[in-house]
Design a protein around this motif. Sequence first.
Motif, short mmCIF file in Angstrom:
data_model
loop_
_atom_site.label_atom_id
_atom_site.label_comp_id
_atom_site.label_asym_id
_atom_site.label_seq_id
_atom_site.Cartn_x
_atom_site.Cartn_y
_atom_site.Cartn_z
N ALA A 218 19.01 22.03 -25.10
CA ALA A 218 18.56 22.60 -23.83
C ALA A 218 19.20 23.97 -23.59
O ALA A 218 20.40 24.15 -23.82
N GLU A 219 18.41 24.93 -23.13
CA GLU A 219 18.92 26.28 -22.87
C GLU A 219 19.93 26.30 -21.73
O GLU A 219 20.91 27.04 -21.76
N VAL A 220 19.66 25.50 -20.69
CA VAL A 220 20.57 25.40 -19.55
C VAL A 220 20.72 23.92 -19.22
O VAL A 220 19.74 23.17 -19.22
N VAL A 221 21.94 23.50 -18.93
CA VAL A 221 22.20 22.12 -18.53
C VAL A 221 22.92 22.14 -17.19
O VAL A 221 23.92 22.83 -17.02
N LEU A 222 22.39 21.38 -16.23
CA LEU A 222 22.99 21.26 -14.90
C LEU A 222 23.30 19.79 -14.63
O LEU A 222 22.55 18.90 -15.06
N THR A 224 23.28 18.41 -11.59
CA THR A 224 22.26 18.03 -10.61
C THR A 224 21.52 19.30 -10.20
O THR A 224 21.83 20.39 -10.68
N LEU A 225 20.59 19.15 -9.27
CA LEU A 225 19.89 20.31 -8.70
C LEU A 225 20.57 20.82 -7.43
O LEU A 225 20.04 21.70 -6.75
N ALA A 226 21.74 20.28 -7.13
CA ALA A 226 22.39 20.58 -5.85
C ALA A 226 22.77 22.05 -5.68
O ALA A 226 22.79 22.56 -4.56
N ASP A 227 23.07 22.73 -6.79
CA ASP A 227 23.41 24.16 -6.71
C ASP A 227 22.11 24.97 -6.80
O ASP A 227 21.65 25.33 -7.88
N THR A 228 21.52 25.22 -5.65
CA THR A 228 20.21 25.89 -5.60
C THR A 228 20.25 27.26 -6.27
O THR A 228 19.32 27.63 -6.99
N HIS A 229 21.31 28.00 -6.04
CA HIS A 229 21.41 29.34 -6.63
C HIS A 229 21.42 29.26 -8.16
O HIS A 229 20.82 30.10 -8.84
N ALA A 230 22.09 28.26 -8.72
CA ALA A 230 22.12 28.09 -10.17
C ALA A 230 20.74 27.78 -10.71
O ALA A 230 20.35 28.26 -11.79
N VAL A 231 19.99 26.98 -9.98
CA VAL A 231 18.62 26.63 -10.41
C VAL A 231 17.74 27.87 -10.42
O VAL A 231 17.05 28.17 -11.41
N VAL A 232 17.75 28.61 -9.32
CA VAL A 232 16.91 29.81 -9.21
C VAL A 232 17.32 30.84 -10.25
O VAL A 232 16.45 31.46 -10.90
N ARG A 233 18.61 31.04 -10.44
CA ARG A 233 19.08 32.00 -11.44
C ARG A 233 18.63 31.61 -12.85
O ARG A 233 18.15 32.44 -13.62
N ALA A 234 18.74 30.33 -13.18
CA ALA A 234 18.34 29.87 -14.50
C ALA A 234 16.84 30.07 -14.73
O ALA A 234 16.40 30.51 -15.80
N VAL A 235 16.04 29.76 -13.71
CA VAL A 235 14.59 29.93 -13.82
C VAL A 235 14.23 31.40 -14.05
O VAL A 235 13.45 31.73 -14.96
N THR A 236 14.79 32.27 -13.25
CA THR A 236 14.43 33.69 -13.36
C THR A 236 14.92 34.28 -14.68
O THR A 236 14.21 35.11 -15.29
N GLU A 237 16.08 33.89 -15.13
CA GLU A 237 16.59 34.42 -16.39
C GLU A 237 15.79 33.92 -17.59
O GLU A 237 15.49 34.68 -18.52
N LEU A 238 15.40 32.66 -17.57
CA LEU A 238 14.67 32.09 -18.70
C LEU A 238 13.21 32.55 -18.75
O LEU A 238 12.54 32.40 -19.77
N THR A 239 12.70 33.08 -17.64
CA THR A 239 11.31 33.57 -17.62
C THR A 239 11.24 35.08 -17.49
O THR A 239 10.16 35.63 -17.24
N ALA A 240 12.37 35.77 -17.67
CA ALA A 240 12.39 37.22 -17.52
C ALA A 240 11.54 37.87 -18.61
O ALA A 240 11.56 37.43 -19.76
#
Length: 240
Positions: A218-222, A224-240
């Motif tokens: 997996a490119e990113v492992v979390l 939980t989804l509790a850290d919203t900023h980490a989720v958004v950052r991972a999504v934007t970076e992986l789809t840049a």
Amino acid sequence: MSTLNRLVLWNIDHTLVDVGRVTREAYAEAFQRTIGRPLVRLAPTPGRTESEIIFETLAFNDVVTTDDSLHGFMDALTESFAARRGDLRTHGRVLAGAPEALASLARVPGTLQSVLTGSIEPNAVLKVIELGLAEHLDLEVGGFENGVYSKAALLERARSRAAEKYVPKRLGEVIAEPPTVLVADAANDVRAAHIAGVPIIAVASGSSTEAELRSAGAEVVLATLADTHAVVRAVTELTA
């Protein structure tokens, strides 16, 4: 949506919600109705499609399958889930951070969110609607179990549907599929994402541990989804 910059596909079970009790009860009823005796053993479910679970469950319970076995069982499972609509709200739960992650990504320009699930479509739609998560999901372009396709193939179909609906096309042009990321919880999902050539944010909210998800690639492992900023950052970076 004026511009489609990225597609986020969410696994449902054990990523966004936990409806395990309702699922087990619905499977038991569907088995009783289609086979005529009680269910003894349910096959493992994480990261798998409904057809895989059904065929293995039948085998575990010494049932000789026919060409009609899958279709009949899926019909019964759909009816059993529909009858438990209220139970989804009573016994199901939304996992930590899921609503916040969906809402935050909905505010990122050009972001389309849908689902990529091994569940059959009526049951998947019921889960997200009854647990209040459908607002930011375009379920028309989702990837759902439809009989025989792998999750990797379903992922590709979801990407194609999103492009057909949201990407303008001139005559003779090939529709460009959007940069896509999968968010899911099982090692099987990691493998499916990579077969489809898509990065994955793996969340250790199901049966796979963080170490297992990293080992699967997996490119990113979390946790939980509790850290919203980490989720958004991972999504934007992986789809840049």
